[in-house]
Motif scaffolding. Structure first.
Motif, PDB file in Angstrom:
ATOM      1  N   ALA A  85       0.871  -1.281   0.093  1.00 41.52           N
ATOM      2  CA  ALA A  85       0.005  -0.150   0.015  1.00 41.52           C
ATOM      3  C   ALA A  85       0.938   1.287   0.055  1.00 41.52           C
ATOM      4  N   ARG A  86       1.838   1.174   0.744  1.00 36.19           N
ATOM      5  CA  ARG A  86       2.846   2.382   0.732  1.00 36.19           C
ATOM      6  C   ARG A  86       3.543   2.620  -0.527  1.00 36.19           C
ATOM      7  N   ARG A  87       3.985   1.400  -1.104  1.00 35.18           N
ATOM      8  CA  ARG A  87       4.489   1.550  -2.771  1.00 35.18           C
ATOM      9  C   ARG A  87       3.715   2.098  -3.506  1.00 35.18           C
ATOM     10  N   ARG A  88       2.267   1.856  -3.401  1.00 35.36           N
ATOM     11  CA  ARG A  88       1.240   2.199  -4.468  1.00 35.36           C
ATOM     12  C   ARG A  88       0.982   3.685  -4.294  1.00 35.36           C
ATOM     13  N   LYS A  89       1.038   4.100  -2.926  1.00 32.83           N
ATOM     14  CA  LYS A  89       0.735   5.419  -2.695  1.00 32.83           C
ATOM     15  C   LYS A  89       1.847   6.293  -3.245  1.00 32.83           C
ATOM     16  N   ARG A  90       3.135   5.992  -3.138  1.00 38.46           N
ATOM     17  CA  ARG A  90       4.274   6.663  -3.741  1.00 38.46           C
ATOM     18  C   ARG A  90       4.288   6.842  -5.048  1.00 38.46           C
ATOM     19  N   SER A  91       3.816   5.519  -5.694  1.00 37.04           N
ATOM     20  CA  SER A  91       3.808   5.682  -7.145  1.00 37.04           C
ATOM     21  C   SER A  91       2.692   6.397  -7.956  1.00 37.04           C
ATOM     22  N   ALA A  92       1.737   6.714  -6.850  1.00 38.19           N
ATOM     23  CA  ALA A  92       0.504   7.402  -7.605  1.00 38.19           C
ATOM     24  C   ALA A  92       0.839   8.812  -7.556  1.00 38.19           C
TER      25      ALA A  92
END
Length: 92
Positions: A85-92
């Motif tokens: 979830a953290r990775r998805r938020k950073r890449s969004a």
């Protein structure tokens, strides 16, 4: 969240509803998600529980749905989920 009647099996009783809400996997813990799925669905749950008590609720047809034994998630799986979830938020 699944609303079902308990019987002698494991999650084998009749199913009366499936409930969810748009949870925030990044900011909400599993405990918050567990509480909010109930709280955000209280009106619908009240209606369904009243129908069940009155004997007018019909179980959902769940034939064809996959079934599996469910248990509490492992800590490692929870940590992996939060990291994704953290990775998805950073890449969004």
């Amino acid at each position: 969240m699944t609303l079902l009647r308990i019987d002698k099996g494991v999650d084998t009783g009749p199913t009366f509803g499936f409930y969810t809400y748009p949870y925030d996997e990044f900011n909400e813990s599993h405990i918050v998600i567990q509480h909010r799925v109930v709280l955000d669905n209280l009106p619908a749950l009240q209606t369904k529980l009243t129908e069940i008590y009155a004997g007018s609720a019909l179980p959902l047809d769940v034939s064809g749905r996959s079934s599996a034994t469910w248990g509490q998630p492992w800590l490692t799986r929870y940590l992996r989920w939060k990291a994704r979830a953290r990775r998805r938020k950073r890449s969004a």
